[in-house]
Design a protein around this motif. Structure first.
Motif, PDB file in Angstrom:
ATOM      1  N   ARG A   1      19.869 -11.841  10.027  1.00  0.00           N
ATOM      2  CA  ARG A   1      20.078 -12.329   8.668  1.00  0.00           C
ATOM      3  C   ARG A   1      19.425 -11.360   7.682  1.00  0.00           C
ATOM      4  NH1 ARG A   1      19.779 -18.808   8.310  1.00  0.00           N
ATOM      5  NH2 ARG A   1      20.723 -18.197   6.312  1.00  0.00           N
ATOM      6  N   PRO A   2      19.830 -11.392   6.397  1.00  0.00           N
ATOM      7  CA  PRO A   2      19.254 -10.444   5.429  1.00  0.00           C
ATOM      8  C   PRO A   2      17.789 -10.716   5.099  1.00  0.00           C
ATOM      9  CG  PRO A   2      20.756 -11.968   4.337  1.00  0.00           C
ATOM     10  CD  PRO A   2      20.922 -12.185   5.807  1.00  0.00           C
ATOM     11  N   ALA A   3      17.310 -11.952   5.360  1.00  0.00           N
ATOM     12  CA  ALA A   3      15.913 -12.269   5.042  1.00  0.00           C
ATOM     13  C   ALA A   3      15.464 -13.463   5.868  1.00  0.00           C
ATOM     14  CB  ALA A   3      15.744 -12.565   3.560  1.00  0.00           C
ATOM     15  N   TYR A   4      14.143 -13.529   6.065  1.00  0.00           N
ATOM     16  CA  TYR A   4      13.530 -14.653   6.767  1.00  0.00           C
ATOM     17  C   TYR A   4      12.269 -15.067   6.010  1.00  0.00           C
ATOM     18  CZ  TYR A   4      16.525 -13.597  10.792  1.00  0.00           C
ATOM     19  OH  TYR A   4      17.598 -13.379  11.620  1.00  0.00           O
ATOM     20  N   VAL A   5      11.909 -16.331   6.170  1.00  0.00           N
ATOM     21  CA  VAL A   5      10.633 -16.819   5.657  1.00  0.00           C
ATOM     22  C   VAL A   5       9.771 -17.191   6.854  1.00  0.00           C
ATOM     23  CG1 VAL A   5       9.453 -18.491   4.196  1.00  0.00           C
ATOM     24  CG2 VAL A   5      11.763 -17.738   3.600  1.00  0.00           C
ATOM     25  N   LEU A   6       8.619 -16.550   6.972  1.00  0.00           N
ATOM     26  CA  LEU A   6       7.678 -16.853   8.046  1.00  0.00           C
ATOM     27  C   LEU A   6       6.713 -17.913   7.513  1.00  0.00           C
ATOM     28  CD1 LEU A   6       6.966 -13.206   9.282  1.00  0.00           C
ATOM     29  CD2 LEU A   6       8.748 -14.791  10.027  1.00  0.00           C
ATOM     30  N   LEU A   7       6.919 -19.151   7.937  1.00  0.00           N
ATOM     31  CA  LEU A   7       6.189 -20.302   7.390  1.00  0.00           C
ATOM     32  C   LEU A   7       5.025 -20.699   8.289  1.00  0.00           C
ATOM     33  CD1 LEU A   7       9.420 -22.206   6.547  1.00  0.00           C
ATOM     34  CD2 LEU A   7       7.615 -21.973   4.859  1.00  0.00           C
ATOM     35  N   GLY A   8       3.813 -20.642   7.760  1.00  0.00           N
ATOM     36  CA  GLY A   8       2.659 -21.092   8.526  1.00  0.00           C
ATOM     37  C   GLY A   8       1.584 -20.032   8.621  1.00  0.00           C
ATOM     38  N   ASP A   9       0.391 -20.474   8.986  1.00  0.00           N
ATOM     39  CA  ASP A   9      -0.756 -19.567   9.033  1.00  0.00           C
ATOM     40  C   ASP A   9      -1.229 -19.283  10.451  1.00  0.00           C
ATOM     41  OD1 ASP A   9      -1.740 -22.054   9.663  1.00  0.00           O
ATOM     42  OD2 ASP A   9      -3.479 -21.970   8.326  1.00  0.00           O
ATOM     43  N   GLU A  10      -0.357 -19.519  11.457  1.00  0.00           N
ATOM     44  CA  GLU A  10      -0.715 -19.203  12.839  1.00  0.00           C
ATOM     45  C   GLU A  10      -0.594 -17.692  13.031  1.00  0.00           C
ATOM     46  OE1 GLU A  10      -2.145 -18.750  15.911  1.00  0.00           O
ATOM     47  OE2 GLU A  10      -1.984 -20.943  15.800  1.00  0.00           O
ATOM     48  N   VAL A  11      -1.738 -17.003  12.986  1.00  0.00           N
ATOM     49  CA  VAL A  11      -1.763 -15.541  12.967  1.00  0.00           C
ATOM     50  C   VAL A  11      -1.173 -14.951  14.240  1.00  0.00           C
ATOM     51  CG1 VAL A  11      -3.255 -13.517  12.714  1.00  0.00           C
ATOM     52  CG2 VAL A  11      -3.792 -15.610  11.471  1.00  0.00           C
ATOM     53  N   PHE A  12      -1.409 -15.585  15.360  1.00  0.00           N
ATOM     54  CA  PHE A  12      -0.919 -15.069  16.637  1.00  0.00           C
ATOM     55  C   PHE A  12       0.613 -14.986  16.642  1.00  0.00           C
ATOM     56  CE2 PHE A  12       0.686 -15.849  20.930  1.00  0.00           C
ATOM     57  CZ  PHE A  12       0.040 -14.856  21.649  1.00  0.00           C
TER      58      PHE A  12
END
Length: 418
Positions: free
Chosen positions: A31-42
């Motif tokens: 896809r042209p873009a994604y949203v990485l939602l959340g603060d799970e660093v791993f």
């Protein structure tokens, strides 16, 4: 860190990132873009590594990778960069942090209009990754904080039609344990189930910490095996499993094994678990259990009674934490990070327990009394007593006994460097 290959698994907690990694591997599904939602660093780190490995090879990375921050760069400039083809690389990757800036004060109509215009005709040779690490997504989405849920829905309403969503939620304990054991197997290391559970429990299923301690434990047990068998070359795991000869007798080394004792020796949080169990018994005024836990703590220590001063330091530190929690009237574990400063916080697994323990003390006087008792025991231990164990046992009995009002006596004040 373990390789990306070792991360691949059917674990439910990894499902969202597994889908993302599979999607970006093919131009047909990218896809042209994604949203990485959340603060799970791993999980974020896993997504980033997959993007770099697939779309930003090292020989062109300097020309195709951009790390941007909405606090410093406007969304108009970011979209312009995404739309402009690069002369030095066939594909562009833009990581955009601080997505929360788009949802601050003001309507931001112009910004979202520009976003809609871009995604009506996106550059097929560019990928935008919005990082929404201001959200905390729990393992069970139904338990998401109300404020985080509102933010989540607002992002979905504005970007859901244009972007793919990757939920970086907290990893379930069972999935974290499976990750530990399977990752160990991929490195020819056996991880005992009890040891894996203790590692995960002691670190509160914080995957970044687990991965770091996992690496340390693997190196530790492999080093132990080499010390016991110095004739074995440390070059590869397979070399360690080959037959060697010592004084004419063949030796075959199997995979290294990480035991519960190794975790308790190497992982500080695992040691602290016993300490928090001790303070739980003390705060509940359960004297028999407190004494049993004291002896267990000393038996598990490498130095035995000689490590007593270190235990007293941790006891004093814990009571000081409880004093601050009590004075600030903390009820929610998430509020602990606001009242306790960096370097003075407890491990994540202990936050809720420590709040519960602090609430058992009805007044500030009870907690300051506990700190004074620890200080007095510290002074006795530093004075080379005949029996250190008696000093510790008396301290635990005093701490586990209801305090009685006594007249003020300056001689009862003791100083202790905490």
């Amino acid at each position: 860190m373990a390789s990306l290959k070792s991360f691949a698994s059917p674990l439910r907690s990894f499902a969202s990132t597994d889908r993302f990694v599979a999607e970006i591997a093919s131009p047909a599904t990218l896809r042209p873009a994604y949203v990485l939602l959340g603060d799970e660093v791993f999980l974020y780190d896993r997504c980033r590594k997959a993007v770099l490995a697939t779309l930003a090879p090292e020989d062109t990375r300097d020309f195709c990778l951009q790390d941007l921050d909405l606090a410093d760069t406007s969304i108009f400039e970011i979209l312009d960069r995404a739309q402009t083809p690069s002369l030095m690389a066939p594909f562009q990757v833009l990581f955009v942090r601080n997505l929360k800036t788009l949802y601050g004060r003001g309507s931001k109509k112009e910004e979202f209009a520009a976003i809609d215009a871009y995604f009506r005709s996106p550059n097929p040779q560019a990928l935008i990754l919005f990082v929404a690490d201001h959200l905390r997504i729990p393992t069970d989405l139904r338990k998401m904080d109300y404020q985080d849920k509102e933010r989540f829905e607002k992002i979905r309403e504005t970007l859901g039609d244009s972007c793919g969503f990757v939920e970086l939620a907290r990893v379930e304990d069972t999935d974290a344990i499976k990750w530990v054991t399977t990752s160990a197997e991929s490195r020819s290391v056996k991880f005992d189930p009890d040891a894996a559970r203790e590692l995960v429990d002691s670190l509160g299923a914080d995957m970044m910490l687990i991965a770091s301690e996992f690496e340390k434990l693997c190196l530790y047990v492999q080093g132990k095996q080499l010390l016991l068998n110095p004739q074995i070359s440390p070059s590869t795991n397979s070399d360690r499993e080959k037959s060697t000869t010592e004084l004419g007798n063949p030796i075959r080394l199997g995979p290294s094994t990480i035991t519960l004792g190794d975790v308790e020796t190497m992982v500080l949080a695992a040691k602290q678990r016993s300490l928090y169990e001790l303070t739980d018994a003390i705060s509940a005024k359960d004297r028999p259990r407190a004494l049993l836990l004291l002896h267990g703590l000393l038996n598990a220590s490498d130095g035995g009674e000689d490590a007593a001063i270190g235990h007293l330091y941790m006891l004093a530190r814990t009571f000081r934490q409880m004093l601050i929690i009590s004075e600030k009237n903390v009820r929610d574990p998430r509020a602990i990070w606001q009242v306790l400063w960096q370097g003075f916080r407890m491990p994540p697994f202990a936050a809720e327990d420590l709040i519960k323990q602090a609430r058992r003390y009805k007044s500030r006087r009870e907690l300051t009394r506990a700190i004074r008792l620890v200080a007095r025991a510290d002074l006795e231990l530093r004075s080379s007593p005949a029996n250190k164990l008696l000093v510790l046992e008396r301290l635990i009995l005093d701490l586990s006994t209801e305090s009685k009002p006594t007249p003020y006596d300056p001689s009862h004040q003791f100083a202790m460097e905490l």
